[in-house]
Write an enzyme that holds these catalytic residues in place. Sequence first.
Site, short mmCIF file in Angstrom:
data_model
loop_
_atom_site.label_atom_id
_atom_site.label_comp_id
_atom_site.label_asym_id
_atom_site.label_seq_id
_atom_site.Cartn_x
_atom_site.Cartn_y
_atom_site.Cartn_z
N GLU A 24 0.84 -1.21 0.00
CA GLU A 24 0.00 0.00 0.00
C GLU A 24 0.88 1.26 0.00
O GLU A 24 0.65 2.19 -0.76
CB GLU A 24 -0.91 0.00 1.23
CG GLU A 24 -1.82 1.22 1.30
CD GLU A 24 -2.67 1.26 2.58
OE1 GLU A 24 -2.55 0.34 3.41
OE2 GLU A 24 -3.45 2.21 2.71
N ARG A 25 1.91 1.26 0.84
CA ARG A 25 2.78 2.43 0.94
C ARG A 25 3.60 2.61 -0.33
O ARG A 25 3.86 3.74 -0.76
CB ARG A 25 3.67 2.31 2.18
CG ARG A 25 2.87 2.49 3.45
CD ARG A 25 3.63 2.18 4.71
NE ARG A 25 2.71 2.31 5.84
CZ ARG A 25 2.94 1.82 7.06
NH1 ARG A 25 4.06 1.18 7.34
NH2 ARG A 25 2.04 1.99 8.02
N ARG A 50 2.58 31.66 -20.28
CA ARG A 50 1.98 32.80 -19.58
C ARG A 50 2.99 33.95 -19.50
O ARG A 50 4.12 33.77 -19.05
CB ARG A 50 1.58 32.37 -18.16
CG ARG A 50 1.11 33.49 -17.26
CD ARG A 50 -0.27 33.95 -17.61
NE ARG A 50 -0.74 34.95 -16.65
CZ ARG A 50 -1.81 35.71 -16.86
NH1 ARG A 50 -2.52 35.56 -17.97
NH2 ARG A 50 -2.18 36.59 -15.96
N GLN A 61 13.71 34.47 -12.49
CA GLN A 61 14.62 33.53 -11.83
C GLN A 61 13.97 32.83 -10.63
O GLN A 61 14.21 31.65 -10.38
CB GLN A 61 15.89 34.27 -11.39
CG GLN A 61 16.99 33.32 -10.98
CD GLN A 61 18.23 34.05 -10.50
OE1 GLN A 61 18.15 34.87 -9.59
NE2 GLN A 61 19.35 33.78 -11.12
N GLY A 122 -4.17 32.81 -10.23
CA GLY A 122 -5.60 32.57 -10.04
C GLY A 122 -6.09 31.36 -10.81
O GLY A 122 -7.00 30.65 -10.36
N GLY A 145 -2.45 5.55 5.05
CA GLY A 145 -1.47 4.46 4.96
C GLY A 145 -0.40 4.54 6.03
O GLY A 145 0.65 3.89 5.92
N GLY A 146 -0.65 5.34 7.07
CA GLY A 146 0.36 5.59 8.12
C GLY A 146 0.91 7.00 7.94
O GLY A 146 1.37 7.35 6.85
N THR A 147 0.83 7.81 8.99
CA THR A 147 1.23 9.22 8.87
C THR A 147 2.75 9.37 8.75
O THR A 147 3.51 8.45 9.06
CB THR A 147 0.76 10.03 10.10
OG1 THR A 147 1.41 9.51 11.26
CG2 THR A 147 -0.75 9.94 10.28
#
Length: 161
Positions: A24-25, A50, A61, A122, A145-147
């Site tokens: 899972e992890r 943009r 930079q 935005g 999944g465990g903090t």
Amino acid sequence: VPEENLLGQENEGFKLIMANFQWERLLMALGSVSAMQAVFDKTVEFVAERTAFGRPIGKFQVLRHRLADHATTIHAGRTVTYDALARFAAGEDVTKEVTMAKLITQRNAFDLIDDCLQMHGGAGYMVEYDLERAARDSRLGPIGGGTDEIMREILSKIIGL
Ligand SMILES: Cc1cc2nc3c(=O)[nH]c(=O)nc-3n(C[C@H](O)[C@H](O)[C@H](O)COP(=O)(O)OP(=O)(O)OC[C@H]3O[C@@H](n4cnc5c(N)ncnc54)[C@H](O)[C@@H]3O)c2cc1C
């Protein structure tokens, strides 16, 4: 639970859960690497297009350097995660490597995606650009999944502390 509904052996459930945690992890780490890469690519494209103050914002930079850092973060996360995956596939005990992979990718993914959202201005906040969704999704990573704190606890024990 009726006996016929037992998954595995009685009193062995915790071991099964722990074994499943590695996969899972690992999946979470892999998901975060690809999420970071997708958002990064989208952002590089956006800052090249943009313009503000007469130039593409990617020529400022401060933004270029942040993106350079993000490219490094993704590469580091990918390298650690792929190493854990290769060891997992080879049948090794990967508790340490998977814990590191989850730890290095989850908070980084949230921070990186949030910063890429910021570079969109935005537009990053708008549903149409997908970034706000990616930012919300990535916030689960350091919890589910465990903090991150528990990942550090596991690593501390492995280190011998
Ligand atoms: C969207 C979502 C989906 C989820 N899906 C699943 C699922 O499918 N299956 C499943 O089993 N679980 C699932 N979870 C649960 C998830 O695994 C837990 O929320 C997570 O492990 C944290 O446990 P908790 O919520 O009980 O927090 P707590 O254990 O109460 O922790 C609260 C805070 O205290 C910190 N903390 C706790 N103990 C320590 C310690 N010893 N040292 C330092 N800090 C500590 C934690 O790191 C955290 O910051 C899901 C959670 C979410 C948000």
